[in-house]
Design an enzyme around this catalytic site. Structure first.
Site, PDB file in Angstrom:
ATOM      1  N   GLU A  21       0.859  -1.195   0.000  1.00  0.00           N
ATOM      2  CA  GLU A  21       0.000   0.000   0.000  1.00  0.00           C
ATOM      3  C   GLU A  21       0.889   1.237   0.000  1.00  0.00           C
ATOM      4  O   GLU A  21       2.123   1.134   0.023  1.00  0.00           O
ATOM      5  CB  GLU A  21      -0.935  -0.019   1.219  1.00  0.00           C
ATOM      6  CG  GLU A  21      -1.999  -1.112   1.115  1.00  0.00           C
ATOM      7  CD  GLU A  21      -2.851  -1.216   2.360  1.00  0.00           C
ATOM      8  OE1 GLU A  21      -3.276  -0.174   2.880  1.00  0.00           O
ATOM      9  OE2 GLU A  21      -3.067  -2.334   2.828  1.00  0.00           O
ATOM     10  N   ARG A  62      -0.781   9.206   2.610  1.00  0.00           N
ATOM     11  CA  ARG A  62      -2.238   9.277   2.626  1.00  0.00           C
ATOM     12  C   ARG A  62      -2.766  10.708   2.725  1.00  0.00           C
ATOM     13  O   ARG A  62      -3.747  11.071   2.091  1.00  0.00           O
ATOM     14  CB  ARG A  62      -2.717   8.453   3.815  1.00  0.00           C
ATOM     15  CG  ARG A  62      -4.126   8.065   3.766  1.00  0.00           C
ATOM     16  CD  ARG A  62      -4.414   7.057   4.842  1.00  0.00           C
ATOM     17  NE  ARG A  62      -4.205   5.702   4.390  1.00  0.00           N
ATOM     18  CZ  ARG A  62      -4.427   4.628   5.143  1.00  0.00           C
ATOM     19  NH1 ARG A  62      -4.837   4.775   6.370  1.00  0.00           N
ATOM     20  NH2 ARG A  62      -4.238   3.430   4.663  1.00  0.00           N
TER      21      ARG A  62
HETATM   22  C1  SIN Z   1      -6.961   0.467   3.586  1.00  0.00           C
HETATM   23  O1  SIN Z   1      -7.206  -0.704   3.369  1.00  0.00           O
HETATM   24  O2  SIN Z   1      -6.826   1.309   2.716  1.00  0.00           O
HETATM   25  C2  SIN Z   1      -6.846   0.911   5.006  1.00  0.00           C
HETATM   26  C3  SIN Z   1      -5.624   0.358   5.592  1.00  0.00           C
HETATM   27  C4  SIN Z   1      -5.244   1.126   6.796  1.00  0.00           C
HETATM   28  O3  SIN Z   1      -5.847   2.136   7.124  1.00  0.00           O
HETATM   29  O4  SIN Z   1      -4.273   0.719   7.442  1.00  0.00           O
END
Ligand code: SIN
Length: 507
Positions: A116, A275
């Site tokens: 991610e 983020r």
């Molecule tokens: C997500 O799945 O985008 C959220 C993961 C997170 O907030 O750690």
């Protein structure tokens, strides 16, 4: 008020952090009570976690570096060491060996580690994009059948029982009845604060109860200004849902109302930028062009995210046209100040999970570290909390007269509170607006306090928790003059109708 009960360790909250505390305390031989407002597993934020749980694999140093970088070097390196050094073992012990969680695999090479935003490598264990429930449900079932653990659902903690700097238990409410519960130690694991904002990824009831109880009892609460907003929450209708960052990790791109991909103009990591950067860019583009959609055509969305496809279908969203998204409140990085064992500044009080401020996240949290933090600190706190004597002292008296609130009292106050938080203490903050927010919230808290002097009810105490917590966020935001991570200050934002400043390439 009924008589009282006693337990060695009282855990308040039933997400992964609370359950890990209960498990560890029970392993130490303690008799544990878990009190939770939830009536179903979905009542805990952990159930909703999508992306997964990051582990260190064979490179804790790089994991640490990613966490520090995502936090703009504001995370506490010692706390991050605790996290990364315990990550593999905690996951192995609890999730794999004790609970038998079946994380996704990719054939011969073992686990299908995902990636991610702001992670420099694939290190996230997951089950589709609904990892939370695949951990949370077996965890609840395991503890439900544990001889030393009692789970009391639909049970709220209203107030801590405290005497001279030590916590001795809490007053619990269940079915309108109030009961002092004395404990050798109390572990707060009450989760987040999503109910303070109009749009959130948290379940209903995320009113900051533990933070407010701890603050009112005199515990230190810090970093409250660092409220993380998730950039991609589907807003096709009135019931928004999270679209995991993992989808961008697999190649999905963001497009504005003119169909243009915009993230490369904001950050060199484009859709995988930190983020807060992505969330502000999404807001800016929505304001400028009317909407932002997540284009999932670069990946095999149906093959890789079947549960999100199902969610889209349930919500009437045709994902092939792009999923309409907007930022929503997602996670509080600050909270009750704790040490490396989850110990708060009051004796015998612990806090774990989202309501705690361990220092791991600093001003901004790296994706998929919250389940891990809850697990690691939950185990450490539960172990430490066991083995302390229970003292029965005088409990605070909660007034039961006039239990009814005026009709719609809580609803109206919540509405006002959320509007203030959204307008003045959201993704972008103007220092003058923060002053305005504090004035409104102080008044609101005064009105709520006036009622708590003559009445006791769960909804009133939730409202009190929300007003105390909202005021802490606004106050600490106003005190912090540095724009960093989730705390982003803009000048003259309200004067020109809330326009965000031009983004910089290195924003
Ligand atoms: C997500 O799945 O985008 C959220 C993961 C997170 O907030 O750690």
């Amino acid at each position: 008020m009924t008589d009282h009960t006693e337990t060695d360790v009282l855990v308040v909250g039933s997400g992964i952090a609370g359950l890990a505390s209960a498990l560890a305390a029970a392993r130490e031989g303690a008799d544990v009570t878990v009190a939770t407002k939830a009536t179903r597993p979905e009542g805990a934020s952990s159930w909703w976690a999508q992306g997964g749980i990051a582990i260190a694999r064979d490179d804790p140093e790089q994991f640490k570096a990613d966490i520090l970088e995502a936090s703009s070097d504001t995370a506490d390196p010692d706390a991050v060491d605790v996290l990364v050094e315990n990550a593999n073992e905690a996951v192995e012990d609890v999730l794999l060996e004790t609970l038998d969680v079946e994380f996704d695999t990719n054939g011969q090479s073992g686990f299908d580690f995902g990636r991610e935003a702001a992670h420099s490598s694939n290190r996230i264990l997951h089950v589709d994009a609904s990892t939370g429930k695949h951990i949370h449900v077996p965890f609840l079932n395991y503890l439900d059948s544990h001889d030393d653990v009692t789970i009391r659902d639909d049970t709220a903690a209203l107030e801590l029982i405290r005497h001279e700097g030590r916590v001795h238990g809490a007053v619990l409410e269940s079915d309108g009845d109030f009961e002092p519960t004395y404990a050798g130690a109390v572990v707060l694991a009450t989760g987040g604060i999503g109910d303070l904002y109009p749009r959130t990824t948290n379940p209903a009831g995320s009113t900051g109860d533990g933070i407010a109880m701890a603050a009112l009892a005199g515990a230190d609460v810090t970093d409250m200004e660092y409220v993380q907003f998730h950039p991609t929450v589907c807003v096709a209708n009135d019931s928004p849902f999270l679209v995991s960052e993992a989808v961008r990790g697999e190649g999905a791109v963001l497009r504005n109302g003119d169909g243009e991909r915009f993230m490369p103009d904001y950050h060199e990591d484009a859709e995988l930028a930190p983020r807060d950067v992505v969330a502000r860019a999404v807001k800016t583009e929505r304001d400028a062009t009317g909407e932002v959609t997540l284009d999932v055509s670069p990946l095999d969305f149906a093959g890789e995210f079947p549960d999100l496809v199902e969610k889209c279908e349930d919500h009437g969203v045709d994902y092939e046209d792009g999923i309409p998204v907007a930022p929503a409140e997602h996670f509080l990085c600050g909270g009750i100040d704790v040490d490396e064992h989850g110990r708060a500044s009051l004796d015998r009080l612990y806090a774990v999970g989202e309501c705690a401020r361990t220092g791991v996240h600093g001003a901004n949290r790296l994706a998929s570290t919250s389940l891990l933090e809850g697990l690691v600190w939950g185990l450490r706190a539960g172990e430490d909390a066991a083995g302390k004597d229970v003292d029965v002292i005088e409990a605070p008296e909660l007034l039961e007269r006039d239990p009814e609130l005026p009709e719609r009292f809580a609803e109206e106050k919540f509405h006002r509170l959320r509007r203030v938080m959204d307008e003045y203490v959201g993704l972008e903050r103007d220092p003058d607006d923060l002053g305005r927010a504090m004035a409104v919230l102080r008044r609101l808290k005064g009105e709520v306090d006036a009622y708590t002097r003559t009445r006791t009810s769960r909804s009133l105490y939730e409202l009190r928790a929300a007003s105390v917590t909202a005021l802490l966020i606004a106050r600490q935001a106003a005190e912090n003059e540095e724009s960093v991570g989730c705390h982003h200050l803009v000048e003259e934002a309200s004067a020109d109708g809330g326009q965000a400043p031009e983004p910089r390439a290195d924003d």
